[in-house]
Design an enzyme around this catalytic site. Structure first.
Site, short mmCIF file in Angstrom:
data_model
loop_
_atom_site.label_atom_id
_atom_site.label_comp_id
_atom_site.label_asym_id
_atom_site.label_seq_id
_atom_site.Cartn_x
_atom_site.Cartn_y
_atom_site.Cartn_z
N CYS A 56 0.91 2.53 3.79
CA CYS A 56 1.77 1.95 4.81
C CYS A 56 1.14 0.67 5.38
CB CYS A 56 2.07 2.98 5.89
SG CYS A 56 3.50 2.53 6.92
N HIS B 202 3.77 7.87 2.99
CA HIS B 202 2.88 8.80 3.69
C HIS B 202 2.96 10.17 3.01
CE1 HIS B 202 1.82 6.24 7.07
NE2 HIS B 202 3.10 5.94 7.24
#
Length: 492
Positions: A337, A435
């Site tokens: 991310c 994630h």
């Protein structure tokens, strides 16, 4: 109206989340319709649901309860972004960024009504609500605006189970002091107390428990032994302070000389660091949180975690000359991310985060990628077909996780796209918005295997160490050590 049990604490990090998760799984196993609830959470460890973001603990507790995670389980979420400011999320949607005074003066009433409405919806659909408080219920400076504790106890007419951590010392003083400071109108709702993280002979506590009960009239319903069921951590209290080094990993019996070290820069605004927990449970893998200015000489792999403020954390890495050391590093590197965005060549429209003085901030330059920030926030659960390359070479199959980010990243040069056309990878560097990547066995095994190979170390022989289902382990703590009868719940 559902029966609501509020798991409140004498302080932060005393075990409230574990107790609430254990209650959810135990009641679900008993056939009781149960749902988790936390009126207001402050955490940068969030998860994506169909309606938006919720704190990781309520996501986990919903799974433990056997229900689909929903924004009703955590209707108000505050995500700290530094300098006393947080992003406010109501019913899963970002509202804006506010300092504490601005939130309490202008938005707290909206947050209260949002939480109240969410609790009412849950009450219509379930028999029991296992609510979790936040921090301490005895913060007298906040009693007129304590949404997660005091207001929840009021609008839910909740029974209160008070949780105290004996490992901190002074557990009876904490319990008595907390009861003295609880607002008078909810004091009689305290139905019992639980002491957590106890080591040693349980009988040694008996004199203290007896005197506490005589002084307060509140029964101690259980003493939980020190045990970590393996549930994700909720916030950065579990991590070392910025500037300190800490190694995370279970006691797997693998000598350090036969282990690998995965270095993770301890970003000032780190988020979703639970992404690293599956690696720390692997035999022979040590996850080391290191200061941004630390040497990478003893690292075998590097993972850049997520960040609540990518630009500020990127600038912090630049100030520490982390990029120079990372470019000289020859082991596997993965960015998740915000870490993925940092690995690129630049971030444009950077002032959208409200940080820094420039619209363009130079990245670490390990991936041919440029990220453009936008006001649109991606929050979704995703599945991708993984075609493993670079640090994940040899992996093939479907992986799933969630994305929570602002902005999009585009290739500026030649690189593989290992996730169904998303992400970017070279021979030794990989970046992705996904994630929970390492929760997927196919990705985790490939990364660990490649890290051992790059280090010139043979992976430990034998099967992976397992510690059982974390939800069942949390439930076992409740079943084996807490008397639930006084709470009106099924007991054993």
């Amino acid at each position: 109206m559902a029966h609501t049990l509020l798991v409140a604490g004498t302080a932060s990090h005393v075990g409230k989340s574990t107790v609430a998760a254990g209650l959810c799984r135990y009641l679900a196993d008993c056939g009781v319709s149960v749902a988790p609830f936390k009126a207001q959470n402050m955490s940068n460890n969030a998860r994506a649901t169909p309606g938006g973001e919720v704190g990781v603990s309520q996501y986990v507790q919903a799974r433990a309860a056997g229900v689909a995670p929903s924004t009703d389980h955590n209707p108000v979420l505050l995500k700290p972004r530094g300098d006393g400011e947080s992003q406010l999320i109501l019913d899963g949607e970002a509202v804006g960024h506010f300092e504490a005074r601005g939130y309490y003066d202008e938005h707290w009433r909206d947050a209260l009504e949002t939480a109240r409405a969410a609790h009412e919806r849950l009450s219509r659909d379930h028999d029991v609500i296992a609510a979790e408080g936040a921090g301490s219920i005895a913060e007298i400076n906040l009693h007129d605006r304590d949404l997660a504790n005091v207001e929840t106890a009021r609008f839910a007419d909740a029974e209160i189970l008070l949780v105290a951590d004996i490992e901190r010392g002074g557990v009876f003083a904490s319990l008595v002091g907390t009861l003295e400071l609880v607002p008078d109108d909810i004091r009689d709702q305290v139905a019992g107390a639980v002491i957590t993280k106890f080591r040693g002979d349980r009988a040694l506590l008996d004199p203290g428990i007896q005197e506490f009960e005589e002084r307060t009239g509140v029964p101690v319903l259980g003493v939980l032994p020190y045990d970590d069921p393996g549930l994700p951590e909720e916030d950065s209290v579990a991590l070392p302070p910025v500037g300190e080094r800490s190694v995370v990993g279970h006691d797997d019996g693998v000598p350090d000389g036969d282990s690998i070290t995965v270095a993770v820069p301890r970003l000032p605004r780190i988020s979703n660091f639970t992404d690293l927990e599956p690696l720390a449970r692997e035999p022979g893998v040590r996850v080391a949180y290191v200061p941004p200015d630390a040497s990478l000489a003893d690292a075998d792999a590097v993972v850049l975690p997520g960040s609540k403020n990518t630009v500020d954390d990127l600038l912090a890495l630049a100030d520490a000359d982390f990029g120079d050391r990372l470019r000289a590093f020859d082991g596997p590197v993965v960015g998740l991310c915000g870490g993925y965005q940092m690995l690129g060549e630049a971030i444009t429209n950077a002032d959208i985060e409200g940080t820094g003085d420039s619209d363009r901030v130079e990245g670490l330059g390990l991936l041919p990628v440029t990220t453009e920030f936008s006001e649109t926030k991606t929050v979704e659960h995703v599945e991708r077909d993984l075609d493993g390359v670079g640090p994940l070479s040899g992996a093939s199959g479907t992986v799933e996780g969630y994305e929570i980010h602002m902005g999009d990243s585009a290739l500026t040069g030649e690189a593989a796209r290992p996730f169904d056309g998303d992400g970017a990878a070279t021979d030794v560097v990989l970046g992705t918005y996904l994630h929970d990547l390492f929760n997927n066995e196919v990705a985790r095994d490939a990364f660990v295997r490649n890290a051992f190979e790059a280090a010139g170390i043979d992976p430990p022989a034998g099967s992976r160490a397992t510690s059982g289902d974390p939800y069942e382990r949390a439930a076992g703590l409740i079943v084996d050590h807490v008397d639930l009868g006084p709470l009106g719940l099924p007991d054993r």
